[in-house]
Design an enzyme around this catalytic site. Sequence first.
Site, PDB file in Angstrom:
ATOM      1  N   ASP A   1       5.738 -53.158  16.459  1.00  0.00           N
ATOM      2  CA  ASP A   1       4.927 -54.231  15.893  1.00  0.00           C
ATOM      3  C   ASP A   1       3.433 -53.923  15.905  1.00  0.00           C
ATOM      4  O   ASP A   1       2.732 -54.177  14.932  1.00  0.00           O
ATOM      5  CB  ASP A   1       5.216 -55.555  16.608  1.00  0.00           C
ATOM      6  CG  ASP A   1       5.075 -55.458  18.119  1.00  0.00           C
ATOM      7  OD1 ASP A   1       4.823 -54.356  18.631  1.00  0.00           O
ATOM      8  OD2 ASP A   1       5.226 -56.490  18.793  1.00  0.00           O
TER       9      ASP A   1
ATOM     10  N   GLY B   1       5.333 -46.742  21.712  1.00  0.00           N
ATOM     11  CA  GLY B   1       6.258 -46.116  22.649  1.00  0.00           C
ATOM     12  C   GLY B   1       7.262 -45.229  21.941  1.00  0.00           C
ATOM     13  O   GLY B   1       7.661 -45.495  20.808  1.00  0.00           O
TER      14      GLY B   1
ATOM     15  N   ARG C   1      -0.535 -45.315  22.183  1.00  0.00           N
ATOM     16  CA  ARG C   1      -0.805 -46.715  21.862  1.00  0.00           C
ATOM     17  C   ARG C   1      -2.279 -46.832  21.491  1.00  0.00           C
ATOM     18  O   ARG C   1      -3.147 -46.971  22.348  1.00  0.00           O
ATOM     19  CB  ARG C   1      -0.460 -47.609  23.056  1.00  0.00           C
ATOM     20  CG  ARG C   1       1.010 -47.539  23.446  1.00  0.00           C
ATOM     21  CD  ARG C   1       1.340 -48.539  24.554  1.00  0.00           C
ATOM     22  NE  ARG C   1       2.703 -48.365  25.047  1.00  0.00           N
ATOM     23  CZ  ARG C   1       3.784 -48.859  24.475  1.00  0.00           C
ATOM     24  NH1 ARG C   1       3.668 -49.564  23.357  1.00  0.00           N
ATOM     25  NH2 ARG C   1       4.985 -48.669  24.987  1.00  0.00           N
TER      26      ARG C   1
ATOM     27  N   ASP D   1      12.394 -56.025  17.929  1.00  0.00           N
ATOM     28  CA  ASP D   1      11.690 -57.267  17.621  1.00  0.00           C
ATOM     29  C   ASP D   1      10.791 -57.185  16.388  1.00  0.00           C
ATOM     30  O   ASP D   1       9.962 -58.072  16.169  1.00  0.00           O
ATOM     31  CB  ASP D   1      10.862 -57.726  18.827  1.00  0.00           C
ATOM     32  CG  ASP D   1       9.793 -56.716  19.245  1.00  0.00           C
ATOM     33  OD1 ASP D   1       9.754 -55.609  18.677  1.00  0.00           O
ATOM     34  OD2 ASP D   1       9.010 -57.045  20.159  1.00  0.00           O
TER      35      ASP D   1
ATOM     36  N   ASP E   1      12.994 -52.639  21.584  1.00  0.00           N
ATOM     37  CA  ASP E   1      13.042 -54.101  21.726  1.00  0.00           C
ATOM     38  C   ASP E   1      13.688 -54.785  20.527  1.00  0.00           C
ATOM     39  O   ASP E   1      14.063 -55.961  20.611  1.00  0.00           O
ATOM     40  CB  ASP E   1      11.639 -54.671  21.903  1.00  0.00           C
ATOM     41  CG  ASP E   1      11.022 -54.294  23.237  1.00  0.00           C
ATOM     42  OD1 ASP E   1      11.758 -53.815  24.123  1.00  0.00           O
ATOM     43  OD2 ASP E   1       9.798 -54.462  23.401  1.00  0.00           O
TER      44      ASP E   1
ATOM     45  N   THR F   1      11.614 -49.517  17.529  1.00  0.00           N
ATOM     46  CA  THR F   1      11.340 -50.126  18.822  1.00  0.00           C
ATOM     47  C   THR F   1      12.655 -50.411  19.513  1.00  0.00           C
ATOM     48  O   THR F   1      13.588 -50.929  18.896  1.00  0.00           O
ATOM     49  CB  THR F   1      10.541 -51.438  18.708  1.00  0.00           C
ATOM     50  OG1 THR F   1      10.536 -52.098  19.980  1.00  0.00           O
ATOM     51  CG2 THR F   1      11.120 -52.381  17.679  1.00  0.00           C
TER      52      THR F   1
ATOM     53  N   ARG G   1       9.441 -57.631  26.061  1.00  0.00           N
ATOM     54  CA  ARG G   1       8.332 -58.500  26.457  1.00  0.00           C
ATOM     55  C   ARG G   1       8.365 -59.835  25.723  1.00  0.00           C
ATOM     56  O   ARG G   1       8.209 -60.890  26.325  1.00  0.00           O
ATOM     57  CB  ARG G   1       6.990 -57.808  26.197  1.00  0.00           C
ATOM     58  CG  ARG G   1       5.805 -58.697  26.531  1.00  0.00           C
ATOM     59  CD  ARG G   1       4.490 -57.995  26.447  1.00  0.00           C
ATOM     60  NE  ARG G   1       3.411 -58.885  26.861  1.00  0.00           N
ATOM     61  CZ  ARG G   1       2.136 -58.533  26.931  1.00  0.00           C
ATOM     62  NH1 ARG G   1       1.770 -57.302  26.613  1.00  0.00           N
ATOM     63  NH2 ARG G   1       1.222 -59.399  27.315  1.00  0.00           N
TER      64      ARG G   1
END
Length: 341
Positions: A103, A10, A72, A129, A127, A125, A171
């Site tokens: 990731d 993304g 992706r 993460d 996120d 990211t 997520r």
Amino acid sequence: MRVGLLTGGGDVPGLNAAIRAVVKQGEGEYGHSIIGFRNGWRGVVDGDVFPLGRQHIRNLLTQGGTLLGTARYHPHAKDGGMDGVLATLEAERIEALICIGGDGTLHAASKVAEAGVRIVAIPKTIDNDVWGTDRSIGFDTAVGIATEALDRVHTTAESHNRVMLVEVMGRHAGWIAATAGIASGAELVLAPEEPFDIEKIVKFLKHRHRAHASFSIIVVAEGAVPLQGSAMSYEAPVGKFGEIVAGAISERIKVEIEERTGFDTRVTVLGHVQRGGIPTHNDRILGSRFGTAAIDAISRGETGMMTALRGEDVVLVPLAEIAGKVKQVPAELLQVARALA
């Protein structure tokens, strides 16, 4: 050297800052040729390349998205994907590769590195993460966008005496939910790390609205799930890429709250708004530092590594150590969110 450069997964604000840094440092300091691959790993497999020079990066620092495009696509998971990567790198005489991604993209990078390609990765990211780094490119901007949205929702929730559910991305980890929730003073934060009990949520809302307030703000990470064995059963629907369908969990919680409390409840899904727009100064700086560190590492012959922020320092960590791992929100941060409700 001829150094390849790609962005995968993304898009996030701050990618162009990293691209700009790789080109400026690579050309100016070392005399390298930077070769861009369009649309992530797919562009490497397809041989979709173009030379990246200073003319491409003018006025790029403030722009969101990515000059290179992204997709992706994970070559190790596709038939012939790894062969395509190696064939393109040989045909284009690429001596080393810089991969910017989250990731999934970085897991692919570790597989490419295992095949003998000299590679340095950069984490990005919203996120936040990616294992091994305190912060990834894009997170700071996303939190700022989410916090502003929550601030705006607060006033309309209070005006109409509503429960407002605001869904943010995350997520597997609730970094955006936790940090934006704390920053905006949200009443509840629902994160993947701690499955929720809908009955406890309902009890909290009834007490709050009876005792001292007529509205509530709940931040919901898209990956939040109910506690197993609790009063709410739920299975997250997924899209064609395995992604969680945006808004699904929030709409379900909305129905549960309205049925159990009678409170007027509304849902706002921020979705891709969190990825867009002008990067904050922090993401521009982080992207610039990571891009410079990556091209420096390649020039020193240090590959099979990822740039990472540890405290205030940019360091290198082995790709093999971070591949396939998820950095989750620590219990202490979620406890702060609960304590300040």
